[in-house]
Structures are given as structure tokens and as C-alpha cells.
Design an enzyme around this catalytic site. Structure first.
Site, mmCIF file in Angstrom:
data_model
loop_
_atom_site.group_PDB
_atom_site.id
_atom_site.type_symbol
_atom_site.label_atom_id
_atom_site.label_comp_id
_atom_site.label_asym_id
_atom_site.label_seq_id
_atom_site.Cartn_x
_atom_site.Cartn_y
_atom_site.Cartn_z
ATOM 1 N N SER A 260 -7.515 5.943 4.804
ATOM 2 C CA SER A 260 -6.597 6.846 5.219
ATOM 3 C C SER A 260 -5.496 7.368 4.344
ATOM 4 O O SER A 260 -4.835 6.455 3.625
ATOM 5 C CB SER A 260 -5.668 6.474 6.460
ATOM 6 O OG SER A 260 -4.829 7.148 6.802
ATOM 7 N N CYS A 261 -5.341 8.662 4.095
ATOM 8 C CA CYS A 261 -4.433 9.092 3.345
ATOM 9 C C CYS A 261 -2.910 8.733 3.718
ATOM 10 O O CYS A 261 -1.933 8.869 3.237
ATOM 11 C CB CYS A 261 -4.319 10.656 3.247
ATOM 12 S SG CYS A 261 -3.932 11.461 4.775
ATOM 13 N N SER A 262 -2.843 8.327 4.739
ATOM 14 C CA SER A 262 -1.355 7.733 5.450
ATOM 15 C C SER A 262 -1.250 6.362 5.220
ATOM 16 O O SER A 262 -0.111 5.962 5.761
ATOM 17 C CB SER A 262 -1.482 8.043 6.936
ATOM 18 O OG SER A 262 -1.449 9.630 7.146
ATOM 19 N N HIS A 384 4.026 14.981 2.093
ATOM 20 C CA HIS A 384 3.204 14.016 3.086
ATOM 21 C C HIS A 384 4.145 13.269 4.309
ATOM 22 O O HIS A 384 4.396 13.971 5.154
ATOM 23 C CB HIS A 384 2.038 13.054 2.593
ATOM 24 C CG HIS A 384 1.008 12.840 3.374
ATOM 25 N ND1 HIS A 384 1.464 11.713 4.548
ATOM 26 C CD2 HIS A 384 -0.285 12.829 3.507
ATOM 27 C CE1 HIS A 384 0.168 11.474 5.240
ATOM 28 N NE2 HIS A 384 -1.028 12.061 4.618
#
Length: 481
Positions: A260-262, A384
């Protein structure tokens, strides 16, 4: 360069022309199906939404999709993908339930305005290999809810699982009497030329994945939503519940092997609790590498400044084995930690790693932690999100006012929370906008509203012209005329 050009400028080889013709035929079929679907009524839109959701959520199909995704991409792990496929889709259904998305959706008698929801048309959905099932499903469901057709351009590695998902959707559509042309996929092999052609032909592009794909979407000449690069940092402030923070950070960092980019890529710890927090992270299965081991890992993870596929979305134990850190691998670590103090290309651990590898920064105090995160995002990840573990809730607002981020996630497992969760109020999504900080045109979680046009009917009202002093009186009294 804008890829929407004249016919003479875009004329290519016979192979390129064949690709364009094949894509044009897909879009033509999608347009025909969409025109009928758009005006079929809310019940038809909701049926299509439910059909696409159940196609991925049904346990046997979900397990098959999750295992195929890991087998063919080599990224992540099937159990976490299974959970992600179900929970993210369930949450999206919750967000969409009962939402009107066609016809009149709002009336404002006081201002004489009526709002009418209208479909955007044919959506080009560009999706990544890291989430080859959950992300296209999310986009398909949102698009259908709003009366659109959708054509997916998956990553080459994720093609097989995405194609299987669409087969499952078509099977549900057949039961519901829906046109399968509402949901299609580019034919294999996936190429940049085909994706570019789809972007040109579609009415809306929604791009998740590599920044190259996002930039191509923005320059396609078609309206587009794209997402920024991830590189999440989390701050551990001195008042934090350290065992809870460590447990959540490790859970987030290891979920689906950090696809995940998170997922956190850095943790910034205040000096007053630095050693104690490292101890808690180690108790949760993290291993802190020494300087020699760090250099060995860096040489393995990056080649010519680029991340190696050998480490991307693999387990920490496997990464340690690949790096020749056999003594570390024997401990079966959940996360590999490296201490860091620098930022930028000369300090690659300060960037996104897409692996259960965590850079650890020591901050003098909260102000210094904020400075460190700002420096990290000046290199990568601006716009982000940032995580914060603290007992002082007001500090989260301070971060939101100071840092270039669209989300501040407080005392939560970051990768599970950022895209919406059942214990926070963010909308469920797998595509997070990063605002102008991340070179995006939106800063929220991508949801159904991005898949809608809204027509506004304006009725005449009794005229009311304000007096000048109503609007500029305070200015005149404090500054003068």
C-alpha cells in the site's frame, strides 16, 4: 506533450493503428451500453453496483482472486489481499448505500437551485500491480453507481487476476440481465500504446499506480484524476501509548507486505521516548540493523537509484535472505529497521520502499519531528498523509496546518485507516488524492462524486442587492476608504 493530437500527428505503424482500432471498438461498445444504462434508473444502477461488489466479495471467488494476484505479480500475500478485497468493498458499499446518483439529487429552495446527477460516460481505469483486484473493483463499483461504463487498463503483471475479476462480474451481470459491455478490460498484452489510446478515447481517466501512468493521464487531453506518490511518515510524540503505537505501526507496515502507498516508510520518534519506542517495535517483531547491515540492505534494495523487484512487497525475512543477512533472517523478522538522519536520493531509505523496511529518525522534540517530516516530503510523498501517535489531540491539527499533507491519521494503523476504515470517518477508497502538493487536482479520497457530472437548474429569485457597507464596512472602519 499532449497526446491528443491531429490524425496526421498520431499516425503510426500498422501495429499501432491496429491497437487504436481495437481500443476504439471497445470504447464504441462501452458507449452504446452506457447510453442505455445511464437512464435506466437508480434501481438498475444499484443492481449493477451490487453485482460488481458481490463478484469480488463472495469468499470462494475472493480467495481465487487473491491467490492468483500473488502468484502472478509476486507481490504481497494472499491472506491480506483476501481481507483487503472484502473489507474495502464492504466499506465502499456502506458509503454508497442509499446515495442518489441519477436524476434530481438535491433541492435548495432558498437559493432556487436543483441539482441533477449525470454520468460522465466511459471511464478509463488505470490500475496497479500492487492491488490488481481491489483497486479495479473499487473503480468499477464507483463508475457503475454513477451510470458509467468502465474499461480497465491493468498492469501487465496484474492482468490475469483483473481479467478473472471481470469474468466474475460478467457472470453476475448475466444473472441480473445487465450488458457486459459496461465493464471491459483492454486485451492482452497490455501496452503503453493501448493505454494511451484508451485515455484519448474515454470521457474520464482515473489513474492509480506509477507516476508515469499518472503523468500520462494528465497529459492525455481527457479529464483525469490521478494520485501522488506515497512515502508516509509517522510521528511518535512523547505522550504516545508506545506499545499501542508500535503494534499499529508494525501491523500497517506488514499488511500485504507493504504494497500500500499508505504504509509507513519512516517513523520519527521524539528523543524522550526514542529508546523505549525502539524496544516496543522490537517486541513486535522488528529488527534494527547496524550500519554494516544497513549498507548491505541498501545495496540489495536499490540499483542505479531504482528499487529492485527482488525486494518489493516481499516479507522481511525473505528480504533479509536476499540481502545475505542470514543471521537476521533466522530471527524471522516482521520488519527491518534502519536508523536514518538524511533525506533525498543520497539517502534512499528516506523514500518509498514498498517493503516492510522502516527508516527510523530521532527528533529532539515535536517541532523537530515536524521539520524532519517536512524534509522527507520535500524529497518524496508530499500531499499524501502523515501519521501521529500522541495523547494530545490538538497536535494533529497543528500538523494539518503546517505540513503539506491531505490527511493526518491519529493513533491508527496508517495503511488501514488512510483509505477509510470502519473506525474512522474517511470514505473507503484505494486512490488517495494528494492535492497540488503531490501534483494532483484533488486532495480527498477518490469516491463516487469524481465519477459524476452535476447539472444545476437555477430559478429566478426576488432580487436582493447588498449594501456596500455590509461587505466592506469593517474594512472602511479599520483602514479607511
Amino acid at each position: 506533450m499532449n497526446i491528443r493530437a491531429t490524425a496526421a500527428e498520431t499516425a503510426g505503424t500498422p501495429a499501432e493503428e491496429e491497437v487504436k482500432q481495437r481500443v476504439a471498438a471497445l470504447v464504441a461498445r462501452a458507449r452504446e451500453a452506457q447510453r442505455a444504462f445511464e437512464f435506466a434508473g437508480q434501481a438498475a444502477l444499484d443492481t449493477a453496483t451490487a453485482a460488481a461488489a458481490w463478484a469480488i466479495m463472495e469468499p470462494t471467488r475472493n480467495r481465487q482472486l487473491a491467490e492468483l494476484a500473488v502468484r502472478d505479480t509476486g507481490l504481497g500475500n494472499a491472506d491480506d489481499k483476501f481481507r483487503k478485497n472484502f473489507r474495502k468493498t464492504l466499506g465502499l458499499l456502506r458509503d454508497l448505500h442509499g446515495r442518489p446518483t441519477c436524476g434530481v439529487i438535491a433541492r435548495d429552495p432558498a437559493n432556487g437551485i436543483v441539482e441533477i446527477a449525470r454520468a460522465v460516460g466511459v471511464v478509463a481505469a488505470v490500475t496497479p500491480s500492487t492491488n490488481p483486484v481491489a483497486t479495479p473493483a473499487n473503480k468499477i463499483i464507483n463508475a457503475l453507481k454513477c451510470g458509467n461504463a468502465v474499461i480497465v487498463s491493468p498492469s501487465p503483471k496484474g492482468y490475469s487476476s483483473c481479467a478473472l475479476l471481470i469474468d466474475f462480474i460478467h457472470a453476475q451481470f448475466e444473472k441480473a440481465g445487465l450488458d457486459p459491455a459496461l465493464v471491459q478490460i483492454l486485451p492482452a498484452p497490455i501496452s503503453k500504446a493501448a493505454t494511451a489510446a484508451l485515455m484519448r478515447e474515454a470521457d474520464l481517466v482515473v489513474a492509480t499506480g506509477s507516476q508515469a501512468n499518472v503523468r500520462m493521464a494528465y497529459t492525455s487531453g481527457t479529464p483525469a484524476f490521478g494520485v501522488g506518490a506515497g512515502n508516509v511518515a509517522s510521528i511518535v510524540e512523547r505522550s504516545a501509548d508506545l506499545p499501542d503505537a508500535a503494534r499499529k505501526i508494525v501491523l500497517s507496515k506488514t499488511f500485504d507486505n507493504a504494497t500500500s502507498c499508505s504504509s509507513e516508510n519512516s517513523v520519527v520518534i521524539e528523543d524522550a521516548v526514542y529508546d523505549a519506542m525502539l524496544g516496543e517495535l522490537q517486541r513486535c517483531g522488528s529488527v534494527l540493523l547496524d550500519a554494516t547491515q544497513k549498507a548491505q540492505l541498501q545495496a540489495t534494495m536499490w540499483h542505479d537509484g531504482k528499487l529492485s523487484e527482488r525486494c518489493t512487497a516481499k516479507s522481511a525475512t525473505r528480504i533479509a535472505q536476499t540481502a545475505g543477512l542470514d543471521d537476521v533472517a533466522e530471527r524471522e523478522p516482521r520488519v527491518l529497521m534502519v536508523e536514518e538522519s538524511g533525506f533525498g536520493a543520497d539517502h534512499p531509505f528516506s523514500g518509498e520502499k514498498l517493503a516492510p523496511v522502516l527508516a527510523v529518525y530521532r527528533a529532539r522534540d515535536f517541532a523537530d519531528a515536524t521539520r524532519i517530516v517536512r524534509n522527507i516530503y520535500a524529497y518524496m510523498g508530499a500531499g499524501h498523509s502523515v501519521g501521529l501517535h500522541t495523547a494530545h489531540m490538538d497536535l494533529a491539527v497543528a500538523l494539518g496546518e503546517q505540513l503539506p499533507v491531505a490527511r493526518v491519521i491519529v493513533n491508527q494503523a496508517h495503511c488501514l485507516a488512510t483509505g477509510g476504515n470502519f473506525d474512522n470517518g474517511l470514505p473507503f477508497s484505494l486512490s488517495m488524492g494528494c492535492g497540488t502538493w503531490g501534483r494532483n487536482n484533488f486532495s480527498g479520497n477518490l469516491g463516487f462524486r469524481q465519477y459524476l457530472n452535476v447539472t444545476r437548474v437555477a430559478y429566478a429569485l426576488a432580487e436582493r442587492v447588498p449594501e456596500l457597507d455590509e461587505l466592506l464596512g469593517d474594512y472602511f472602519r479599520s483602514v479607511g476608504r
